[in-house]
Design a protein around this motif. Structure first.
Motif, PDB file in Angstrom:
ATOM      1  N   GLY A  53       0.789  -1.229   0.000  1.00  0.00           N
ATOM      2  CA  GLY A  53       0.000   0.000   0.000  1.00  0.00           C
ATOM      3  C   GLY A  53       0.817   1.272   0.000  1.00  0.00           C
ATOM      4  N   GLY A  54       2.123   1.166  -0.013  1.00  0.00           N
ATOM      5  CA  GLY A  54       2.983   2.343  -0.129  1.00  0.00           C
ATOM      6  C   GLY A  54       2.814   3.323   1.017  1.00  0.00           C
ATOM      7  N   VAL A  55       2.523   4.575   0.663  1.00  0.00           N
ATOM      8  CA  VAL A  55       2.416   5.656   1.638  1.00  0.00           C
ATOM      9  C   VAL A  55       1.289   5.387   2.633  1.00  0.00           C
ATOM     10  CG1 VAL A  55       1.915   8.116   1.918  1.00  0.00           C
ATOM     11  CG2 VAL A  55       3.403   7.359   0.070  1.00  0.00           C
ATOM     12  N   ASP A  56       0.155   4.879   2.139  1.00  0.00           N
ATOM     13  CA  ASP A  56      -0.965   4.585   3.034  1.00  0.00           C
ATOM     14  C   ASP A  56      -0.575   3.543   4.084  1.00  0.00           C
ATOM     15  OD1 ASP A  56      -2.555   6.372   1.666  1.00  0.00           O
ATOM     16  OD2 ASP A  56      -3.419   4.825   0.360  1.00  0.00           O
ATOM     17  N   TYR A  57       0.167   2.537   3.668  1.00  0.00           N
ATOM     18  CA  TYR A  57       0.618   1.497   4.599  1.00  0.00           C
ATOM     19  C   TYR A  57       1.560   2.084   5.649  1.00  0.00           C
ATOM     20  CZ  TYR A  57       3.002  -2.589   6.452  1.00  0.00           C
ATOM     21  OH  TYR A  57       3.549  -3.519   7.298  1.00  0.00           O
ATOM     22  N   LEU A  58       2.508   2.918   5.200  1.00  0.00           N
ATOM     23  CA  LEU A  58       3.442   3.525   6.143  1.00  0.00           C
ATOM     24  C   LEU A  58       2.724   4.445   7.120  1.00  0.00           C
ATOM     25  CD1 LEU A  58       6.537   4.286   3.896  1.00  0.00           C
ATOM     26  CD2 LEU A  58       6.309   2.525   5.643  1.00  0.00           C
ATOM     27  N   THR A  59       1.716   5.162   6.643  1.00  0.00           N
ATOM     28  CA  THR A  59       0.931   6.034   7.522  1.00  0.00           C
ATOM     29  C   THR A  59       0.217   5.213   8.582  1.00  0.00           C
ATOM     30  OG1 THR A  59       0.623   7.570   5.673  1.00  0.00           O
ATOM     31  CG2 THR A  59      -0.853   7.812   7.556  1.00  0.00           C
ATOM     32  N   GLU A  60      -0.342   4.092   8.178  1.00  0.00           N
ATOM     33  CA  GLU A  60      -1.023   3.198   9.125  1.00  0.00           C
ATOM     34  C   GLU A  60      -0.033   2.661  10.162  1.00  0.00           C
ATOM     35  OE1 GLU A  60      -3.116  -1.193   8.995  1.00  0.00           O
ATOM     36  OE2 GLU A  60      -3.157   0.038   7.187  1.00  0.00           O
ATOM     37  N   GLN A  61       1.157   2.289   9.716  1.00  0.00           N
ATOM     38  CA  GLN A  61       2.171   1.776  10.642  1.00  0.00           C
ATOM     39  C   GLN A  61       2.629   2.861  11.618  1.00  0.00           C
ATOM     40  OE1 GLN A  61       2.778  -1.483  10.909  1.00  0.00           O
ATOM     41  NE2 GLN A  61       1.184  -1.492   9.357  1.00  0.00           N
ATOM     42  N   ALA A  71      11.908   4.206  14.441  1.00  0.00           N
ATOM     43  CA  ALA A  71      13.186   3.504  14.251  1.00  0.00           C
ATOM     44  C   ALA A  71      13.521   3.429  12.765  1.00  0.00           C
ATOM     45  CB  ALA A  71      13.115   2.111  14.852  1.00  0.00           C
ATOM     46  N   LEU A  72      12.504   3.167  11.941  1.00  0.00           N
ATOM     47  CA  LEU A  72      12.704   3.145  10.492  1.00  0.00           C
ATOM     48  C   LEU A  72      13.139   4.511   9.982  1.00  0.00           C
ATOM     49  CD1 LEU A  72      12.389   1.803   7.670  1.00  0.00           C
ATOM     50  CD2 LEU A  72      10.016   2.579   7.721  1.00  0.00           C
ATOM     51  N   ILE A  73      12.485   5.551  10.456  1.00  0.00           N
ATOM     52  CA  ILE A  73      12.845   6.916  10.050  1.00  0.00           C
ATOM     53  C   ILE A  73      14.300   7.200  10.413  1.00  0.00           C
ATOM     54  CG2 ILE A  73      12.370   9.371  10.481  1.00  0.00           C
ATOM     55  CD1 ILE A  73      10.258   7.957   8.773  1.00  0.00           C
ATOM     56  N   GLY A  74      14.702   6.780  11.608  1.00  0.00           N
ATOM     57  CA  GLY A  74      16.084   6.987  12.034  1.00  0.00           C
ATOM     58  C   GLY A  74      17.092   6.291  11.144  1.00  0.00           C
ATOM     59  N   LYS A  75      16.697   5.169  10.545  1.00  0.00           N
ATOM     60  CA  LYS A  75      17.603   4.426   9.663  1.00  0.00           C
ATOM     61  C   LYS A  75      17.709   5.059   8.277  1.00  0.00           C
ATOM     62  CE  LYS A  75      18.133   0.610  12.251  1.00  0.00           C
ATOM     63  NZ  LYS A  75      19.337   0.413  12.969  1.00  0.00           N
ATOM     64  N   VAL A  76      16.625   5.641   7.789  1.00  0.00           N
ATOM     65  CA  VAL A  76      16.638   6.120   6.414  1.00  0.00           C
ATOM     66  C   VAL A  76      16.956   7.603   6.271  1.00  0.00           C
ATOM     67  CG1 VAL A  76      15.080   4.322   5.586  1.00  0.00           C
ATOM     68  CG2 VAL A  76      14.125   6.489   6.325  1.00  0.00           C
ATOM     69  N   LEU A  77      16.852   8.370   7.354  1.00  0.00           N
ATOM     70  CA  LEU A  77      17.214   9.780   7.257  1.00  0.00           C
ATOM     71  C   LEU A  77      18.720   9.915   7.152  1.00  0.00           C
ATOM     72  CD1 LEU A  77      14.913  11.615   9.809  1.00  0.00           C
ATOM     73  CD2 LEU A  77      14.776  11.644   7.336  1.00  0.00           C
ATOM     74  N   PRO A  78      19.173  10.927   6.454  1.00  0.00           N
ATOM     75  CA  PRO A  78      20.627  11.113   6.369  1.00  0.00           C
ATOM     76  C   PRO A  78      21.208  11.401   7.743  1.00  0.00           C
ATOM     77  CG  PRO A  78      19.473  12.994   5.420  1.00  0.00           C
ATOM     78  CD  PRO A  78      18.440  11.947   5.732  1.00  0.00           C
ATOM     79  N   THR A  79      22.426  10.942   7.964  1.00  0.00           N
ATOM     80  CA  THR A  79      23.051  11.134   9.266  1.00  0.00           C
ATOM     81  C   THR A  79      23.688  12.507   9.389  1.00  0.00           C
ATOM     82  OG1 THR A  79      25.068  10.099   8.443  1.00  0.00           O
ATOM     83  CG2 THR A  79      23.494   8.693   9.616  1.00  0.00           C
ATOM     84  N   THR A  80      23.913  13.175   8.290  1.00  0.00           N
ATOM     85  CA  THR A  80      24.486  14.509   8.322  1.00  0.00           C
ATOM     86  C   THR A  80      23.412  15.506   7.932  1.00  0.00           C
ATOM     87  OG1 THR A  80      26.610  13.615   7.644  1.00  0.00           O
ATOM     88  CG2 THR A  80      26.316  15.976   7.420  1.00  0.00           C
ATOM     89  N   LEU A  81      23.136  16.409   8.828  1.00  0.00           N
ATOM     90  CA  LEU A  81      22.140  17.430   8.545  1.00  0.00           C
ATOM     91  C   LEU A  81      22.840  18.716   8.162  1.00  0.00           C
ATOM     92  CD1 LEU A  81      19.680  16.875  11.514  1.00  0.00           C
ATOM     93  CD2 LEU A  81      19.431  16.074   9.180  1.00  0.00           C
TER      94      LEU A  81
END
Length: 121
Positions: A53-61, A71-81
């Motif tokens: 479901g893509g975005v809808d599935y992620l929103t539900e999660q 935790a997923l967001i922490g893994k995929v965001l760049p480590t250097t801001l």
């Protein structure tokens, strides 16, 4: 007793006698070429996400399991801001509000004046 240079194991290999498979490191992958297994795994994960479901599935999660989602967001965001400052610094603005409580007598006075206004119209 064999010395370190004659036992055959610790002989130093020179550039001219290196061969593929002799235990010495080869040239490796070119810089920037992703690992094939990682690329395949990423493709499978994105395919499964699309089917779920893509975005809808992620929103539900995000609603149902916020800790796992974060935790997923922490893994995929760049480590250097990089900030918007002149040299890339991150600007932080702090907004403070101060709530001033009035003296009880002042509150009573305001209430009394308000009631006089309502009586006199």
């Amino acid at each position: 007793m064999a010395g370190p240079m004659t036992d055959g194991i610790s002989e130093k290999l020179t550039v001219k006698n290196r061969r593929v498979g002799d235990g010495t490191p080869g040239p490796g992958r070119k810089k920037g070429v992703p690992n094939k297994i990682n690329a395949d795994l990423k493709s499978m994960i994105l395919g499964a996400l699309n089917k779920a479901g893509g975005v809808d599935y992620l929103t539900e999660q995000a609603r149902e399991s916020p800790s796992a989602f974060l935790a997923l967001i922490g893994k995929v965001l760049p480590t250097t801001l990089q900030g918007t400052g002149a040299d890339g610094e991150i600007e932080v603005r702090m907004i403070t509000r101060r709530v001033v409580d009035t003296h009880p007598m002042e509150r009573d006075l305001v209430a009394a004046i308000s009631s006089i206004k309502t009586v006199n119209g």
